[in-house]
Design an enzyme around this catalytic site. Structure first.
Site, PDB file in Angstrom:
ATOM      1  N   GLY A  42       0.771  -1.240   0.000  1.00 53.05           N
ATOM      2  CA  GLY A  42       0.000   0.000   0.000  1.00 53.05           C
ATOM      3  C   GLY A  42       0.802   1.291   0.000  1.00 53.05           C
ATOM      4  O   GLY A  42       0.343   2.301  -0.530  1.00 53.05           O
ATOM      5  N   ASP A 101      -5.855   1.852  10.363  1.00 52.10           N
ATOM      6  CA  ASP A 101      -7.271   1.571  10.566  1.00 52.10           C
ATOM      7  C   ASP A 101      -7.416   1.076  12.013  1.00 52.10           C
ATOM      8  O   ASP A 101      -7.463   1.877  12.937  1.00 52.10           O
ATOM      9  CB  ASP A 101      -7.653   0.525   9.517  1.00 52.10           C
ATOM     10  CG  ASP A 101      -9.134   0.267   9.442  1.00 52.10           C
ATOM     11  OD1 ASP A 101      -9.904   1.024  10.041  1.00 52.10           O
ATOM     12  OD2 ASP A 101      -9.546  -0.701   8.777  1.00 52.10           O
ATOM     13  N   THR A 105      -2.017  -4.060  12.579  1.00 49.62           N
ATOM     14  CA  THR A 105      -0.891  -4.396  11.701  1.00 49.62           C
ATOM     15  C   THR A 105       0.352  -3.604  12.097  1.00 49.62           C
ATOM     16  O   THR A 105       1.432  -4.152  12.291  1.00 49.62           O
ATOM     17  CB  THR A 105      -1.230  -4.035  10.232  1.00 49.62           C
ATOM     18  OG1 THR A 105      -2.517  -4.523   9.926  1.00 49.62           O
ATOM     19  CG2 THR A 105      -0.205  -4.616   9.277  1.00 49.62           C
TER      20      THR A 105
HETATM   21  P1  IMP Z   1      -5.109  -2.150  10.392  1.00 47.50           P
HETATM   22  O1  IMP Z   1      -4.260  -3.267  10.918  1.00 47.50           O
HETATM   23  O2  IMP Z   1      -6.574  -2.400  10.655  1.00 47.50           O
HETATM   24  O3  IMP Z   1      -4.670  -0.792  10.870  1.00 47.50           O
HETATM   25  O4  IMP Z   1      -5.012  -2.230   8.811  1.00 47.50           O
HETATM   26  C1  IMP Z   1      -3.975  -1.641   8.173  1.00 47.50           C
HETATM   27  C2  IMP Z   1      -3.854  -2.066   6.734  1.00 47.50           C
HETATM   28  O5  IMP Z   1      -5.101  -2.454   6.154  1.00 47.50           O
HETATM   29  C3  IMP Z   1      -3.396  -0.866   5.955  1.00 47.50           C
HETATM   30  O6  IMP Z   1      -2.002  -0.794   5.938  1.00 47.50           O
HETATM   31  C4  IMP Z   1      -4.002  -1.114   4.598  1.00 47.50           C
HETATM   32  O7  IMP Z   1      -3.121  -1.876   3.819  1.00 47.50           O
HETATM   33  C5  IMP Z   1      -5.275  -1.874   4.893  1.00 47.50           C
HETATM   34  N1  IMP Z   1      -6.436  -0.943   4.923  1.00 47.50           N
HETATM   35  C6  IMP Z   1      -7.055  -0.426   6.007  1.00 47.50           C
HETATM   36  N2  IMP Z   1      -8.058   0.399   5.666  1.00 47.50           N
HETATM   37  C7  IMP Z   1      -8.063   0.410   4.318  1.00 47.50           C
HETATM   38  C8  IMP Z   1      -8.859   1.127   3.344  1.00 47.50           C
HETATM   39  O8  IMP Z   1      -9.781   1.912   3.631  1.00 47.50           O
HETATM   40  N3  IMP Z   1      -8.551   0.890   2.039  1.00 47.50           N
HETATM   41  C9  IMP Z   1      -7.549   0.046   1.648  1.00 47.50           C
HETATM   42  N4  IMP Z   1      -6.775  -0.619   2.520  1.00 47.50           N
HETATM   43  C10 IMP Z   1      -7.030  -0.443   3.841  1.00 47.50           C
HETATM   44 MG    MG Z   2      -0.652  -0.962   4.477  1.00 46.84          MG
END
Ligand code: IMP
Ligand code: MG
Length: 173
Positions: A42, A101, A105
């Site tokens: 990403g 988000d 991660t």
């Molecule tokens: P987290 O672990 O929930 O913070 O997710 C993080 C990862 O999920 C990010 O680095 C993105 O690769 C993916 N992600 C989270 N939200 C979105 C979105 O709205 N669009 C696309 N990818 C997302």
């Molecule tokens: Mg990412």
């Protein structure tokens, strides 16, 4: 069914935001030769634009983890796909992330990198979905705060689609 896209951060706004982040980092990391660690896939476009605006010497490296199976749902499971090639011990490290988000991660990645004893470890993220956070993470630099909507473009995908869009758009099915 065809996806509908609504632009929420246009090309010019992105350019300005990235430039401001690069400016702040350039001021804070003078003579520190930081290692910028992009989280694939990403962050690849954000990273490319960010480093071209940096005014200081730095190094670039990447790691790759899988956090979402596919589609829009967080699995909470993090799989390590590609590790750093640079030894970050005693180095100033900046993690470059596309979007935060739940934060699960990045928290996992941050804790892993901390075990390697960097001199410092900060985070720059282009987008921050603050209201979705499940875990507290210190974010040093944030490009844009966005609402809890699934977005694509500028490196971000939906099932590997839309990474090439030059803007950030909300995806509506
Ligand atoms: P987290 O672990 O929930 O913070 O997710 C993080 C990862 O999920 C990010 O680095 C993105 O690769 C993916 N992600 C989270 N939200 C979105 C979105 O709205 N669009 C696309 N990818 C997302
Ligand atoms: Mg990412």
């Amino acid at each position: 069914m065809k996806d509908k896209l609504k632009i929420i951060i246009g090309k010019q706004a992105l350019k300005k935001g990235v430039k401001e982040l690069a400016h702040k980092i350039s001021n804070d990391y003078k003579d520190k030769d930081p290692v910028l660690v992009g989280i694939l896939k990403g962050s690849f476009i954000f990273m490319a634009d960010l480093v071209r605006e940096l005014q200081i010497p730095h190094k670039v490296d990447f790691i790759s983890v899988a956090s979402y199976g596919s589609g829009k749902c967080a699995s909470g499971v993090v799989r390590w796909l590609k590790d750093l090639s640079i030894n970050i011990e005693d180095k100033h490290v900046i993690i470059v992330e596309d979007i935060i988000d739940s934060g699960l991660t990045l928290n996992y990645i941050r804790n892993n990198l901390l075990t390697r004893n960097p001199k410092s470890l900060k985070i720059v993220t282009l987008l921050n979905k603050r209201r979705r956070r499940k875990i507290k993470i210190p974010l040093r630099y944030v490009g844009f705060f966005i609402a809890n909507r699934f977005v694509v473009g500028y490196g971000l995908d939906y099932n590997e689609k839309y990474r090439n869009l030059p803007y950030i758009a909300q995806l509506k099915e």
